[in-house]
Design an enzyme around this catalytic site. Structure first.
Site, PDB file in Angstrom:
ATOM      1  N   GLU A   1      18.524  43.265  72.721  1.00 32.69           N
ATOM      2  CA  GLU A   1      18.435  41.854  73.120  1.00 32.69           C
ATOM      3  C   GLU A   1      19.694  41.405  73.853  1.00 32.69           C
ATOM      4  O   GLU A   1      20.817  41.673  73.427  1.00 32.69           O
ATOM      5  CB  GLU A   1      18.238  40.931  71.908  1.00 32.69           C
TER       6      GLU A   1
ATOM      7  N   ASP B   1      34.659  38.957  64.582  1.00 34.01           N
ATOM      8  CA  ASP B   1      35.033  37.820  65.423  1.00 34.01           C
ATOM      9  C   ASP B   1      36.211  37.120  64.740  1.00 34.01           C
ATOM     10  O   ASP B   1      36.085  36.649  63.602  1.00 34.01           O
ATOM     11  CB  ASP B   1      33.827  36.878  65.553  1.00 34.01           C
ATOM     12  N   ILE B   2      37.348  37.091  65.417  1.00 29.64           N
ATOM     13  CA  ILE B   2      38.539  36.433  64.860  1.00 29.64           C
ATOM     14  C   ILE B   2      38.902  35.285  65.800  1.00 29.64           C
ATOM     15  O   ILE B   2      39.177  35.501  66.978  1.00 29.64           O
ATOM     16  CB  ILE B   2      39.709  37.425  64.701  1.00 29.64           C
ATOM     17  N   ASP B   3      38.877  34.074  65.266  1.00 27.27           N
ATOM     18  CA  ASP B   3      39.006  32.864  66.074  1.00 27.27           C
ATOM     19  C   ASP B   3      40.231  32.071  65.618  1.00 27.27           C
ATOM     20  O   ASP B   3      40.402  31.813  64.421  1.00 27.27           O
ATOM     21  CB  ASP B   3      37.731  32.018  65.894  1.00 27.27           C
TER      22      ASP B   3
ATOM     23  N   ASP C   1      35.352  35.752  60.648  1.00 31.10           N
ATOM     24  CA  ASP C   1      34.097  35.015  60.484  1.00 31.10           C
ATOM     25  C   ASP C   1      33.100  36.025  59.910  1.00 31.10           C
ATOM     26  O   ASP C   1      32.461  36.781  60.643  1.00 31.10           O
ATOM     27  CB  ASP C   1      33.613  34.476  61.836  1.00 31.10           C
TER      28      ASP C   1
ATOM     29  N   LYS D   1      29.377  37.401  72.066  1.00 30.32           N
ATOM     30  CA  LYS D   1      29.682  37.321  73.491  1.00 30.32           C
ATOM     31  C   LYS D   1      29.992  38.694  74.080  1.00 30.32           C
ATOM     32  O   LYS D   1      30.737  39.479  73.499  1.00 30.32           O
ATOM     33  CB  LYS D   1      30.873  36.393  73.682  1.00 30.32           C
TER      34      LYS D   1
ATOM     35  N   GLY E   1      38.221  35.341  75.856  1.00 34.03           N
ATOM     36  CA  GLY E   1      38.296  34.501  77.052  1.00 34.03           C
ATOM     37  C   GLY E   1      38.908  33.138  76.784  1.00 34.03           C
ATOM     38  O   GLY E   1      39.239  32.392  77.699  1.00 34.03           O
TER      39      GLY E   1
ATOM     40  N   CYS F   1      51.426  31.323  68.680  1.00 34.56           N
ATOM     41  CA  CYS F   1      50.385  31.606  67.681  1.00 34.56           C
ATOM     42  C   CYS F   1      49.554  32.830  68.039  1.00 34.56           C
ATOM     43  O   CYS F   1      48.855  33.375  67.175  1.00 34.56           O
ATOM     44  CB  CYS F   1      49.490  30.391  67.422  1.00 34.56           C
TER      45      CYS F   1
END
Length: 393
Positions: free
Chosen positions: A47, A112-114, A302, A314, A164, A134
């Site tokens: 997908e 996913d690390i945000d 996450d 993404k 991004g 940071c």
């Protein structure tokens, strides 16, 4: 916050068609997601989802081959591309499949690390903003998670990608990782999770005897960066507000001695000395110093992204519509030098050039190509090994 190079989302309708026609690495991209045709219809049953202009979201896209993928992307010019699971049937035909039989079968194990998840431990920025101060948190996260996935779990094919904007993604592409169940993915994610609790939880890290070897390894990484990030960059022992956050993590019997020290640079050293003294005179283990270091610097995952087989993430080489930056692979050999503000933007890659080899995108495509080639070599080696074993029997 570092300034974002001049970029306006209004330029996307003009530049995206050029980007997808000239620069997007379709060949390597298709080779990556085909995994050497590991099983029939592996690529065809994958997908993709597209986010189009004005936030129009189109799910369950799927393609027969590279040419079909290329043509559709060049026709739709998506503002964002997400990659989902490999399904039991072609996703673009999911409405024609008998109810309950359309199932997500495989997908890379992803992380996913945000940066927004670190807002309680950074003073320089908040929300979607980032700066080089940071960004050290992302460097720490990559070093800790990458080591654990390779050494503790034995995975080999890890693709780290800058999102991004404000974070990083990891794609674990080994066959064993792609086949993991939801329960197994959850177990890996939980193993890697140390910082627990939401905004209302003050103390988010609790250590106990014996300290797991994984935590010791992670602490070794954190120690390398803690002074630069927390004590200097964020000045956590400086102002009353930031000091109060640290003090809240300290047992009451240590607190009084710590408050007596007025010099912020000496407070941290004093805290360490007090903890060591208490440790020496007590049977009880004190991990105050380590717990603070981990709370301020340890990766915040996450977990939900990692758990679900059908969770979309993404795509590498997608353009971030808010910043114009391209989601490029990160070279771990040069991790210390990686600067998100130096990443090519959709505007910066265009000039007189007609292909990626002559733009700032070239080194990132080369890195991606090397990653795909290494996977292909490994797969061929494994096939030869299996053939030899069968001959022996």
């Amino acid at each position: 916050m570092a300034p974002v190079a001049e970029y306006e989302a209004a330029c996307l309708p003009e530049l995206l068609p050029l980007y997808y026609r000239r620069l997007f690495p379709f060949s390597q991209y298709h080779r990556w997601l085909s995994y050497g045709g590991v099983t029939k219809n592996y690529f065809q049953n994958r997908e993709f989802s597209f986010t189009l202009k004005d936030d129009i979201y189109v799910r369950y896209q799927s393609f027969s081959n590279q040419n079909e993928l290329e043509k559709e992307i060049q026709k739709m010019n998506p503002y964002k591309i997400d990659i989902g699971a490999v399904y039991s049937h072609r996703p673009n035909q999911h409405n024609t499949v008998k109810s309950g039989t359309f199932q997500a079968l495989e997908k890379e194990l992803v992380f996913d690390i945000d940066m927004t998840d670190y807002d309680d431990v950074r003073r320089c920025c908040s929300s979607a903003d980032i700066c080089t101060k940071c960004w050290i948190l992302m460097t720490i996260a990559i070093r800790i998670i990458d080591r654990a996935l390779r050494e503790d779990f034995g995975f080999r094919h890890l693709l780290w990608v800058y999102s991004g904007r404000r974070g990083v993604h990891c794609w674990v592409c080994d066959e064993a990782a792609r086949k993991l169940s939801v329960a197994a993915r959850s177990a890996v994610a939980e193993y890697l999770t140390l910082v627990k609790g939401g905004e209302e939880t003050v103390k988010k890290v609790q250590l106990s005897d014996p300290v797991h070897p994984f935590i010791k390894e992670s602490l070794a990484v954190v120690r390398r960066y803690f002074t630069d990030y927390a004590l200097v960059g964020q000045d956590i022992m400086g102002s009353k507000e930031s000091m109060d956050k640290v003090v809240a993590l300290v047992p009451d019997d240590i607190l009084a001695a710590l408050q007596a020290e007025k010099n912020p640079t000496k407070r941290w050293e004093k805290l360490k000395v007090i903890v060591q003294q208490k440790q020496a005179s007590s049977k009880k283990s004190y991990y105050t110093e380590e717990e603070i270091m981990l709370q301020y610097c340890y990766p915040r995952l996450d977990v939900n992204v990692s758990k679900g087989v059908n969770h979309l993430l993404k795509s590498p080489f997608s353009v971030h519509p808010k910043t114009g930056r391209i989601s490029v692979p990160i070279d771990l050999r040069e991790l210390g030098q990686f600067n998100p503000f130096d990443v090519p933007t959709i505007r910066s890659v265009f000039g007189i050039f007609s292909d990626y080899k002559r733009t700032s995108l070239a080194k990132y495509v080369k890195l991606f190509d090397q990653f795909v080639e290494e996977m292909e070599r490994s797969r061929k080696g494994e096939l030869l090994r299996r053939t030899d074993l069968q001959k022996d029997f």
